[in-house]
Scaffold this active site. Structure first.
Site, PDB file in Angstrom:
ATOM      1  N   ASP A  81      -0.046   8.567  12.602  1.00 49.77           N
ATOM      2  CA  ASP A  81      -0.546   8.830  11.251  1.00 49.77           C
ATOM      3  C   ASP A  81       0.282   9.937  10.601  1.00 49.77           C
ATOM      4  OD1 ASP A  81      -3.534   8.018   9.924  1.00 49.77           O
ATOM      5  OD2 ASP A  81      -2.501   9.733   9.005  1.00 49.77           O
ATOM      6  N   ASP A 114       5.402   8.771   9.604  1.00 49.05           N
ATOM      7  CA  ASP A 114       5.364   8.260   8.230  1.00 49.05           C
ATOM      8  C   ASP A 114       5.917   6.840   8.280  1.00 49.05           C
ATOM      9  OD1 ASP A 114       5.692   7.569   5.616  1.00 49.05           O
ATOM     10  OD2 ASP A 114       6.909   9.308   5.056  1.00 49.05           O
ATOM     11  N   VAL A 115       5.054   5.849   8.074  1.00 56.22           N
ATOM     12  CA  VAL A 115       5.499   4.455   8.238  1.00 56.22           C
ATOM     13  C   VAL A 115       6.518   4.029   7.180  1.00 56.22           C
ATOM     14  CG1 VAL A 115       3.392   3.699   9.415  1.00 56.22           C
ATOM     15  CG2 VAL A 115       3.566   3.457   6.915  1.00 56.22           C
ATOM     16  N   ASN A 129      -1.235  -0.895  10.161  1.00 57.21           N
ATOM     17  CA  ASN A 129      -2.472  -0.766   9.391  1.00 57.21           C
ATOM     18  C   ASN A 129      -2.422   0.296   8.297  1.00 57.21           C
ATOM     19  OD1 ASN A 129      -5.621  -0.728   9.142  1.00 57.21           O
ATOM     20  ND2 ASN A 129      -5.046   1.375   9.687  1.00 57.21           N
ATOM     21  N   TYR A 153      -0.874  -2.328  -5.390  1.00 57.44           N
ATOM     22  CA  TYR A 153      -1.658  -2.549  -4.175  1.00 57.44           C
ATOM     23  C   TYR A 153      -1.732  -4.051  -3.875  1.00 57.44           C
ATOM     24  CZ  TYR A 153      -5.435  -2.073  -0.761  1.00 57.44           C
ATOM     25  OH  TYR A 153      -6.182  -2.112   0.397  1.00 57.44           O
ATOM     26  N   LYS A 173      -0.072  -6.301  -0.816  1.00 57.07           N
ATOM     27  CA  LYS A 173      -0.931  -7.025   0.131  1.00 57.07           C
ATOM     28  C   LYS A 173      -0.643  -8.532   0.118  1.00 57.07           C
ATOM     29  CE  LYS A 173      -3.054  -3.322   1.614  1.00 57.07           C
ATOM     30  NZ  LYS A 173      -2.779  -2.835   2.963  1.00 57.07           N
TER      31      LYS A 173
HETATM   32  N1  NAD Z   1     -11.213   0.447   2.756  1.00 56.46           N
HETATM   33  C1  NAD Z   1     -11.124  -0.726   2.187  1.00 56.46           C
HETATM   34  O1  NAD Z   1     -12.016  -1.134   1.413  1.00 56.46           O
HETATM   35  C2  NAD Z   1      -9.958  -1.633   2.509  1.00 56.46           C
HETATM   36  C3  NAD Z   1     -10.030  -2.976   2.109  1.00 56.46           C
HETATM   37  C4  NAD Z   1      -8.959  -3.808   2.382  1.00 56.46           C
HETATM   38  C5  NAD Z   1      -7.860  -3.341   3.056  1.00 56.46           C
HETATM   39  N2  NAD Z   1      -7.807  -2.013   3.416  1.00 56.46           N
HETATM   40  C6  NAD Z   1      -6.604  -1.556   4.117  1.00 56.46           C
HETATM   41  O2  NAD Z   1      -6.962  -0.958   5.335  1.00 56.46           O
HETATM   42  C7  NAD Z   1      -5.912  -0.094   5.773  1.00 56.46           C
HETATM   43  C8  NAD Z   1      -6.488   1.221   6.274  1.00 56.46           C
HETATM   44  O3  NAD Z   1      -7.026   1.936   5.172  1.00 56.46           O
HETATM   45  P1  NAD Z   1      -8.463   2.610   5.218  1.00 56.46           P
HETATM   46  O4  NAD Z   1      -9.328   1.839   4.276  1.00 56.46           O
HETATM   47  O5  NAD Z   1      -8.908   2.799   6.606  1.00 56.46           O
HETATM   48  O6  NAD Z   1      -8.153   3.997   4.473  1.00 56.46           O
HETATM   49  P2  NAD Z   1      -8.075   5.505   5.031  1.00 56.46           P
HETATM   50  O7  NAD Z   1      -7.499   6.294   3.917  1.00 56.46           O
HETATM   51  O8  NAD Z   1      -9.388   5.896   5.582  1.00 56.46           O
HETATM   52  O9  NAD Z   1      -7.030   5.394   6.223  1.00 56.46           O
HETATM   53  C9  NAD Z   1      -5.664   5.176   5.973  1.00 56.46           C
HETATM   54  C10 NAD Z   1      -4.848   5.978   6.968  1.00 56.46           C
HETATM   55  O10 NAD Z   1      -3.451   5.733   6.715  1.00 56.46           O
HETATM   56  C11 NAD Z   1      -2.778   6.985   6.816  1.00 56.46           C
HETATM   57  N3  NAD Z   1      -1.515   6.942   6.055  1.00 56.46           N
HETATM   58  C12 NAD Z   1      -1.336   6.990   4.725  1.00 56.46           C
HETATM   59  N4  NAD Z   1      -0.024   6.983   4.430  1.00 56.46           N
HETATM   60  C13 NAD Z   1       0.641   6.909   5.612  1.00 56.46           C
HETATM   61  C14 NAD Z   1       2.014   6.862   5.970  1.00 56.46           C
HETATM   62  N5  NAD Z   1       2.978   6.899   5.042  1.00 56.46           N
HETATM   63  N6  NAD Z   1       2.338   6.789   7.277  1.00 56.46           N
HETATM   64  C15 NAD Z   1       1.366   6.785   8.233  1.00 56.46           C
HETATM   65  N7  NAD Z   1       0.050   6.834   7.953  1.00 56.46           N
HETATM   66  C16 NAD Z   1      -0.309   6.891   6.664  1.00 56.46           C
HETATM   67  C17 NAD Z   1      -3.757   7.987   6.260  1.00 56.46           C
HETATM   68  O11 NAD Z   1      -3.452   9.321   6.641  1.00 56.46           O
HETATM   69  C18 NAD Z   1      -5.068   7.474   6.825  1.00 56.46           C
HETATM   70  O12 NAD Z   1      -5.327   8.062   8.076  1.00 56.46           O
HETATM   71  C19 NAD Z   1      -4.969   0.041   4.586  1.00 56.46           C
HETATM   72  O13 NAD Z   1      -3.836  -0.792   4.776  1.00 56.46           O
HETATM   73  C20 NAD Z   1      -5.814  -0.477   3.422  1.00 56.46           C
HETATM   74  O14 NAD Z   1      -5.002  -0.972   2.375  1.00 56.46           O
HETATM   75  C21 NAD Z   1      -8.830  -1.170   3.168  1.00 56.46           C
END
Ligand code: NAD
Length: 278
Positions: free
Chosen positions: A37, A63-64, A90, A156, A160
């Site tokens: 992360d 950092d991905v 993810n 976004y 996706k």
């Molecule tokens: N929460 C929702 O409703 C939802 C719905 C559909 C898809 N998603 C997807 O789920 C995935 C996880 O998101 P989440 O909802 O758990 O949000 P979140 O913000 O709780 O978690 C995302 C994590 O990604 C990390 N991150 C951000 N930029 C980064 C980088 N450059 N390198 C490494 N890590 C990084 C953040 O620090 C965080 O820990 C994402 O791809 C998001 O698009 C979420």
């Protein structure tokens, strides 16, 4: 991949939300887990919590958006746990969208993390998984936003849609090699996604916070609200585990969203009918 116990998973965005839940679920299934992360403090806290429950979990700052950083995180995993079998690409961020405040920096940031981040994970781990020959599985987190265009003109959604397509193509090419692919397409999940700006690197400029009184501000507030009343991330993780074990390509979590995708496909089929009639 029917047997998870004793194998290793690498999960990006593992300090929070869905990534954290995936890490926990894989570790509870007997896997060794490396959480990667960008947010180091949250990562350290996440690893500590899981390790205090007796789970075999480590963390690496990553950092991905930067392939060198992902390569470094991969090496850290190999040194700690040996071969990696399940890779969850993810990590993801949401930037403000719409047609009134188009920001090239926001588009670049969102595409670098959500799209290039997935590509970097595949680019770096695929040769490793092919070489060790012990089987493997990629889990790429897309979104319901990768299936229909309800968010409007949105970096976004664009990212996706690309992740869905990349995963479908990858699945076709990896099937003969015995490596699985799952693309995760949830609707609203209770995470910190609406606070994505906390992890926006300076190189992409400042986080844009839309005026709460503007239509964009109202939309952002509504999306944050929907996320907070969304599904618990542990439910999503449980679905993903089943998908990995049963080699399922698509994971959807909100069957009630079916009508939106039907509408999109109906419009496409109608356009094809028109083409056939001409
Ligand atoms: N929460 C929702 O409703 C939802 C719905 C559909 C898809 N998603 C997807 O789920 C995935 C996880 O998101 P989440 O909802 O758990 O949000 P979140 O913000 O709780 O978690 C995302 C994590 O990604 C990390 N991150 C951000 N930029 C980064 C980088 N450059 N390198 C490494 N890590 C990084 C953040 O620090 C965080 O820990 C994402 O791809 C998001 O698009 C979420």
């Amino acid at each position: 991949m029917q047997e998870l116990a004793g194998k290793t998973a690498f999960v990006t965005g593992g300090a929070s939300g869905i990534g954290y839940a995936l890490g926990q679920a894989f570790a509870e299934a007997g896997m060794r887990v490396m959480l990667a992360d960008i947010e180091t403090d949250a990562l350290v806290a996440a690893v500590e919590t899981l390790r205090n429950s007796g789970l075999e979990v480590r963390g690496v700052t990553c950092d991905v958006a930067d392939p060198v950083s992902v390569e470094h995180a991969a090496q850290a995993s190999f040194e700690t746990f040996g071969n990696v079998h399940v890779v969850c690409n993810n990590a993801g961020v949401a930037g403000s969208g719409g047609i009134d405040n188009i920001s090239l920096e926001t588009w670049r940031w969102v595409l670098d993390v959500n799209l290039m981040g997935v590509l970097h994970g595949v680019f770096i781990f695929l040769p490793h998984i092919r070489a060790h020959g012990e089987g493997g599985h990629f889990v790429n987190t897309a979104s319901w936003a990768g299936m229909q265009s309800g968010l409007g003109f949105s970096s976004y959604s664009a990212s996706k849609f690309a992740v869905v397509n990349m995963s479908e193509g990858l699945a076709i090419q990896l099937k003969p090699l015995g490596i699985g692919v799952t693309v995760l397409c949830p609707s609203f999940v209770r995470t910190r996604i609406s606070e994505s700006g906390r992890n926006r690197p300076e190189r992409y400029g400042p986080t844009q916070v839309p005026d709460p009184a503007s239509p964009a501000g109202a939309r952002a507030a509504r999306l944050a609200e929907l996320s907070q009343s969304g599904l618990d991330p542990s439910n999503v993780a449980a679905r993903v585990l089943t998908a990995v074990c049963e080699d399922e390509l698509y994971v959807f979590t909100h069957p009630e969203t079916r009508a939106e995708v039907e509408e999109r496909f109906a419009a496409i089929l109608a356009a094809l009918d028109k083409a056939a009639a001409r």
